[in-house]
Write a protein that holds these residues in place. Sequence first.
Motif, mmCIF file in Angstrom:
data_model
loop_
_atom_site.group_PDB
_atom_site.id
_atom_site.type_symbol
_atom_site.label_atom_id
_atom_site.label_comp_id
_atom_site.label_asym_id
_atom_site.label_seq_id
_atom_site.Cartn_x
_atom_site.Cartn_y
_atom_site.Cartn_z
ATOM 1 N N VAL A 72 0.854 -1.192 0.000
ATOM 2 C CA VAL A 72 0.000 0.000 0.000
ATOM 3 C C VAL A 72 0.889 1.240 0.000
ATOM 4 N N LYS A 73 0.418 2.295 -0.704
ATOM 5 C CA LYS A 73 1.217 3.520 -0.777
ATOM 6 C C LYS A 73 0.916 4.378 0.446
ATOM 7 N N ILE A 74 1.950 4.675 1.226
ATOM 8 C CA ILE A 74 1.738 5.503 2.425
ATOM 9 C C ILE A 74 2.351 6.873 2.158
ATOM 10 N N THR A 75 1.498 7.872 2.002
ATOM 11 C CA THR A 75 1.971 9.218 1.666
ATOM 12 C C THR A 75 1.783 10.129 2.883
ATOM 13 N N PRO A 76 2.326 11.350 2.818
ATOM 14 C CA PRO A 76 2.159 12.266 3.962
ATOM 15 C C PRO A 76 0.691 12.553 4.293
ATOM 16 N N ILE B 173 -11.528 14.360 1.322
ATOM 17 C CA ILE B 173 -10.232 14.475 0.632
ATOM 18 C C ILE B 173 -10.494 14.920 -0.803
ATOM 19 N N ALA B 174 -9.928 16.063 -1.187
ATOM 20 C CA ALA B 174 -10.099 16.529 -2.568
ATOM 21 C C ALA B 174 -9.310 15.604 -3.492
ATOM 22 N N VAL B 175 -9.993 15.054 -4.477
ATOM 23 C CA VAL B 175 -9.333 14.146 -5.424
ATOM 24 C C VAL B 175 -9.467 14.721 -6.831
ATOM 25 N N ASP B 176 -8.342 14.781 -7.481
ATOM 26 C CA ASP B 176 -8.275 15.291 -8.849
ATOM 27 C C ASP B 176 -8.610 14.137 -9.804
ATOM 28 N N THR B 177 -9.670 14.288 -10.597
ATOM 29 C CA THR B 177 -10.014 13.239 -11.568
ATOM 30 C C THR B 177 -10.017 13.863 -12.966
ATOM 31 N N ALA C 209 -13.005 7.275 -7.245
ATOM 32 C CA ALA C 209 -13.307 8.613 -7.789
ATOM 33 C C ALA C 209 -12.834 8.705 -9.240
ATOM 34 N N ARG C 210 -11.623 8.210 -9.480
ATOM 35 C CA ARG C 210 -11.073 8.330 -10.840
ATOM 36 C C ARG C 210 -11.788 7.405 -11.822
ATOM 37 N N ASP C 211 -12.373 6.334 -11.290
ATOM 38 C CA ASP C 211 -13.164 5.430 -12.155
ATOM 39 C C ASP C 211 -14.611 5.892 -12.283
ATOM 40 N N ILE D 250 -9.446 18.160 3.333
ATOM 41 C CA ILE D 250 -8.021 18.395 3.062
ATOM 42 C C ILE D 250 -7.817 18.369 1.552
ATOM 43 N N SER D 251 -7.160 19.388 1.059
ATOM 44 C CA SER D 251 -6.827 19.423 -0.362
ATOM 45 C C SER D 251 -5.308 19.383 -0.468
ATOM 46 N N SER D 252 -4.788 18.272 -0.946
ATOM 47 C CA SER D 252 -3.330 18.131 -1.001
ATOM 48 C C SER D 252 -2.829 18.208 -2.440
ATOM 49 N N LEU D 253 -2.044 19.228 -2.703
ATOM 50 C CA LEU D 253 -1.404 19.339 -4.015
ATOM 51 C C LEU D 253 0.079 19.006 -3.896
ATOM 52 N N GLY D 254 0.416 18.437 -2.733
ATOM 53 C CA GLY D 254 1.827 18.162 -2.442
ATOM 54 C C GLY D 254 2.480 17.224 -3.429
ATOM 55 N N GLY D 255 1.708 16.279 -3.974
ATOM 56 C CA GLY D 255 2.275 15.337 -4.927
ATOM 57 C C GLY D 255 2.556 15.993 -6.271
ATOM 58 N N ILE D 256 2.004 17.181 -6.474
ATOM 59 C CA ILE D 256 2.124 17.831 -7.781
ATOM 60 C C ILE D 256 3.154 18.964 -7.742
ATOM 61 N N VAL E 214 -2.555 21.709 1.377
ATOM 62 C CA VAL E 214 -1.186 21.253 1.639
ATOM 63 C C VAL E 214 -0.387 21.333 0.344
ATOM 64 N N SER E 215 0.762 21.959 0.415
ATOM 65 C CA SER E 215 1.614 22.062 -0.783
ATOM 66 C C SER E 215 2.832 21.146 -0.630
ATOM 67 N N ARG E 216 3.742 21.254 -1.571
ATOM 68 C CA ARG E 216 4.855 20.293 -1.632
ATOM 69 C C ARG E 216 5.927 20.634 -0.583
ATOM 70 N N SER E 217 6.378 19.626 0.113
ATOM 71 C CA SER E 217 7.430 19.859 1.108
ATOM 72 C C SER E 217 8.774 20.066 0.404
ATOM 73 N N SER E 218 9.643 20.809 1.066
ATOM 74 C CA SER E 218 10.982 20.996 0.494
ATOM 75 C C SER E 218 11.980 21.141 1.639
HETATM 76 N N1 CAO Z 1 5.154 17.008 -0.358
HETATM 77 C C1 CAO Z 1 5.999 16.233 -1.078
HETATM 78 N N2 CAO Z 1 5.640 15.088 -1.660
HETATM 79 C C2 CAO Z 1 4.358 14.696 -1.498
HETATM 80 C C3 CAO Z 1 3.430 15.435 -0.762
HETATM 81 C C4 CAO Z 1 3.885 16.622 -0.161
HETATM 82 N N3 CAO Z 1 3.059 17.397 0.543
HETATM 83 N N4 CAO Z 1 2.261 14.789 -0.786
HETATM 84 C C5 CAO Z 1 2.435 13.697 -1.527
HETATM 85 N N5 CAO Z 1 3.698 13.625 -1.939
HETATM 86 C C6 CAO Z 1 4.299 12.585 -2.759
HETATM 87 C C7 CAO Z 1 3.825 11.218 -2.348
HETATM 88 O O1 CAO Z 1 4.568 10.726 -1.268
HETATM 89 C C8 CAO Z 1 4.036 10.465 -3.609
HETATM 90 O O2 CAO Z 1 5.381 10.173 -3.730
HETATM 91 P P1 CAO Z 1 5.884 8.813 -4.431
HETATM 92 O O3 CAO Z 1 5.282 8.794 -5.789
HETATM 93 O O4 CAO Z 1 7.361 8.956 -4.407
HETATM 94 O O5 CAO Z 1 5.376 7.693 -3.554
HETATM 95 C C9 CAO Z 1 3.696 11.470 -4.692
HETATM 96 O O6 CAO Z 1 3.835 12.738 -4.083
HETATM 97 C C10 CAO Z 1 2.291 11.357 -5.270
HETATM 98 O O7 CAO Z 1 1.346 11.312 -4.219
HETATM 99 P P2 CAO Z 1 -0.200 11.111 -4.573
HETATM 100 O O8 CAO Z 1 -0.740 12.363 -5.095
HETATM 101 O O9 CAO Z 1 -0.343 9.911 -5.438
HETATM 102 O O10 CAO Z 1 -0.834 10.717 -3.181
HETATM 103 P P3 CAO Z 1 -1.409 11.621 -2.029
HETATM 104 O O11 CAO Z 1 -1.777 10.666 -0.957
HETATM 105 O O12 CAO Z 1 -0.514 12.718 -1.665
HETATM 106 O O13 CAO Z 1 -2.728 12.257 -2.649
HETATM 107 C C11 CAO Z 1 -4.845 12.384 -3.702
HETATM 108 C C12 CAO Z 1 -3.827 11.481 -2.988
HETATM 109 C C13 CAO Z 1 -5.999 11.562 -4.137
HETATM 110 C C14 CAO Z 1 -5.299 13.474 -2.752
HETATM 111 C C15 CAO Z 1 -4.134 13.062 -4.863
HETATM 112 O O14 CAO Z 1 -3.769 12.106 -5.805
HETATM 113 C C16 CAO Z 1 -4.919 14.163 -5.528
HETATM 114 O O15 CAO Z 1 -5.866 13.939 -6.274
HETATM 115 N N6 CAO Z 1 -4.491 15.409 -5.291
HETATM 116 C C17 CAO Z 1 -5.090 16.584 -5.917
HETATM 117 C C18 CAO Z 1 -6.083 17.247 -5.007
HETATM 118 C C19 CAO Z 1 -6.586 18.508 -5.657
HETATM 119 O O16 CAO Z 1 -6.799 18.584 -6.860
HETATM 120 N N7 CAO Z 1 -6.713 19.574 -4.885
HETATM 121 C C20 CAO Z 1 -7.002 20.844 -5.393
HETATM 122 C C21 CAO Z 1 -8.330 21.269 -4.980
HETATM 123 S S1 CAO Z 1 -8.624 22.912 -5.430
HETATM 124 O O17 CAO Z 1 -8.817 22.791 -7.015
#
Ligand code: CAO
Length: 458
Positions: A283-287, A326-330, A361-363, A378-384, A403-407
């Motif tokens: 399972v993928k464990i993210t922040p 959880i905000a999910v981007d689809t 959600a994506r399906d 929670i809206s996480s754009l950290g992965g982007i 939540v934005s990207r950590s550095s």
């Molecule tokens: N800082 C740095 N890296 C981060 C991070 C952060 N804050 N959050 C996630 N990451 C990393 C993860 O660890 C993962 O790394 P690996 O690929 O190396 O394992 C990578 O970024 C991708 O993470 P993810 O996006 O697949 O997973 P998530 O649990 O962080 O997020 C979900 C899941 C569903 C919330 C996400 O995919 C998503 O849809 N985000 C967009 C939400 C959105 O659109 N918000 C905007 C709303 S306003 O328009």
Amino acid sequence: MAQIKEAKVPDIGDFTDVPVIELLVAVGDKVVKDQGLATLESDKATMEVPAPFAGTVRELKIKVGDRIGEGAVVAMIEVAEAGSDDGKAASAAAPAPDQAAAPAKAPAPPPAAAADALPPAPARAASPAAATAPAPSAGTPASPPVAFGADAVAPGKVPHASPAVRAFARELGVDLGQVAGSARAGRITREDVQAFVKQALAGAGARSGGGSGGGLDLLPWPKVDFAKYGPVRSEPLSRIKKISGANLARNWAMIPHVTQFDEADITLMEAFRKELAGEHKDVKITPLVFLIKAVVAALKAFPRFNASLDASGENLVLKDYFHIGIAVDTPDGLVVPVLRDCDGKGLVELSRELAAISAKARDRKLGPGDMAGGCFSISSLGGIGGTAFTPIINAPEVAILGVSRSSTRPVWDGTAFEPRLMLPLALSYDHRVIDGADAARFTSFLARTLGDLRRLLL
Ligand code: CAO
């Protein structure tokens, strides 16, 4: 003495053989003069057959699917006295004024349509609509149905709308005759009705403020012929974008947002996350799951963040459960599924649920139940990427964490700069409910908790 009379289709211009698409009354219903008895829809227009007099429906002579024209008997109505066609004598048999204002029955929109296209109703507290538009209650529409006299049914004059849209308009007390249709052949859509209400409210607000800033006295949307400036293409917005767009616009306009920024030192958390990820490769464990747990702890410490304004806008409903959206981007747009009872779940369980719900959600398989009942989002754009953004509150919640990207950055520890992994946080909150000081306390609490996860045990 009571008399049973025929209610017939009046002169409806050139229309003959028009399908009945909706019955608006049932046997036993009391009707007032001009109340709609049935809806007919030709390929050019939709029209209601008005009751020619007030009384009680004793028999329906038509059913959905029948094709009828001028003179067809629609219903047998029992009136109190003879000669009530002009409506004067009928008033003796008409319901009391309060009943007259709320006709006995109007059909609710079909459930599919309601779930399909209607975004959650604005909390009346947050909505100027509450002050100006009547509040619909079950079975008693707040306004009389929109009925059209025989002189109003010529093509081009009759509002063209589906039954669900007509029922929606009735609920809001909107006269469809005043709404411009944006769909093919001038057909009125649900969005047209919503836009009409918005515009009316903005006008009413402006009037109530004496035109001096009391309402949203907005300029009309600019109409630009983009093709004049270069090649263009047009693509329709997805259904999700239309629904979420309407919700976002309402929330942005009606909630006084303030965004509090902070950052958390997640150096230790990240080391633990990697360790945990190594132990649970399936399972993928993210922040994000750590953030969910820290948010739950913060909601427990600051209960006003786990609350909603009630319908009157005068009370706060405090929740003793912890469901996190959880905000999910689809590919079709943003959706916010809800993870339930996050207080009782561990990081690995939350990671599995997060993976499952975001895949769903994506399906495009989320149902309305998957998105209901959230306490806080929670809206996480950290992965982007990105360093900060200001999320829009997901009403009727009162706060949302972005939540934005950590550095890794140099952080002064009192004697030297140390490389630390810093996570940017942005908390948007409803300033009617939450004060700035509490918001700062909330984000400081979050940052401290994420900085030292042992605090989750407190
Ligand atoms: N800082 C740095 N890296 C981060 C991070 C952060 N804050 N959050 C996630 N990451 C990393 C993860 O660890 C993962 O790394 P690996 O690929 O190396 O394992 C990578 O970024 C991708 O993470 P993810 O996006 O697949 O997973 P998530 O649990 O962080 O997020 C979900 C899941 C569903 C919330 C996400 O995919 C998503 O849809 N985000 C967009 C939400 C959105 O659109 N918000 C905007 C709303 S306003 O328009």
